[in-house]
Enzyme design. Sequence first.
Site, short mmCIF file in Angstrom:
data_model
loop_
_atom_site.label_atom_id
_atom_site.label_comp_id
_atom_site.label_asym_id
_atom_site.label_seq_id
_atom_site.Cartn_x
_atom_site.Cartn_y
_atom_site.Cartn_z
N CYS A 76 0.94 -1.16 0.15
CA CYS A 76 0.04 -0.10 0.12
C CYS A 76 0.83 1.31 0.13
O CYS A 76 1.18 1.81 1.02
CB CYS A 76 -0.77 -0.25 1.28
SG CYS A 76 -2.05 1.26 1.19
N GLN A 77 1.23 1.74 -0.99
CA GLN A 77 2.09 2.92 -1.48
C GLN A 77 1.03 4.16 -1.30
O GLN A 77 -0.04 3.98 -1.54
CB GLN A 77 2.81 2.81 -2.56
CG GLN A 77 4.00 1.78 -2.76
CD GLN A 77 4.40 1.82 -4.03
OE1 GLN A 77 3.76 1.82 -5.01
NE2 GLN A 77 5.84 1.92 -4.21
#
Length: 390
Positions: A76-77
């Site tokens: 999850c950037q």
Amino acid sequence: MKFLDLFAGIGGFRLGMERAGHECVGFCEIDSFARKSYKAIHDTEGEFEFHDITRVTDESIRGIGRVDVICGGFPCQAFSIAGKRAGFEDTRGTLFFEIARFASILRPRYLFLENVTGLLSHNGGDTFETIIGALDELGYDAEWQVFNSKNFGVPQNRERVFIIGHLRGAGGRAIFPFGGDGTAVDSEQSKINKVGNIRKMGKSQSGDVVSVDSLAPTLCSTTTQKDPLKVLIAGQLPGKFEMPNRVYDPNGIAQTIRTMQGGGLEPKIIQRGHGYNQGGEHEIAPTLTSNSYQENNHIKVYDFYNRTERDMIGTLTASGHQSNTRTGTFGVSDGFHIRKLTPRECWRLQGFPDWAFDRAQAVNSNSQLYKQAGNSVTINVIEAIAKKLK
């Protein structure tokens, strides 16, 4: 059905999918140590193998041929431009875009994705909205549900959100919602074992203390990193940081397995006495010896005068100096000693069979095995969902 394993790690998705009767055609994993474990555990001969997903060309993706499912627990950037509602375009520069790129070329019937629950609230919900919008633009109708691993046969409190994308017009029924062990979702509120409150008035929910073998109350807007949910733990080791020095009772639910393990950060549990002292605590301490602590005594001695902890009492003296102990200034804690969870136990908490761990252990260090357990998905949850993909 045939599936492609993206962000494969050590193959948690793969084992769950295979247990449900599906067939893997290839995998992609950038971490070389994780790939060593993956290839030691799984028979990958003749399969497509990719490393850095950002360097996989569109031509190589087309060469994979037909797949029914793309699996992936994508990192999850932060979405730098999330919130502009540009859908597929908003995901460029993130690793989710790579899943979208594979899907746009291969057009599988299902996308089977996993992430931390923080994805739902990241950037005020804009990130998740962007992801769902990107899937919609690609022709996928999405559904999602949060599952906790402790409801699927492993004693680990691990909440993750799972997303199923259905290719529009390809058929297939809704997968969610369902409960652990295939049971229906129960709307009745489970009991919460609150054991106290640290606030002066004892009324604020943020001050509630709950037992580790209890369900936590619903997280509210006042729950923050500085003021998190409080749980009753078995003990606390000395040290600068609180979380890695907590000690948990073995009869409770394990904390979420994290990536950062090793170096004393592994979860600790109480180990009950065995051998000579099997059975519990004693009013009078058994004889302390210099060579039987690990096997029999399981006693820790605290010298209040010298402020040290040791495995046996020093020579009793009247004055207490150097390594000796003044009479009446020592205490003992018997019946247990504290140890770390082993890498094998961490893998078991993710549902991995021992034969899989043994193969990985033969090619990787303990520090890597701890890290790989923390990065993995819980196999039992994957299997339960995968059985509903038809």
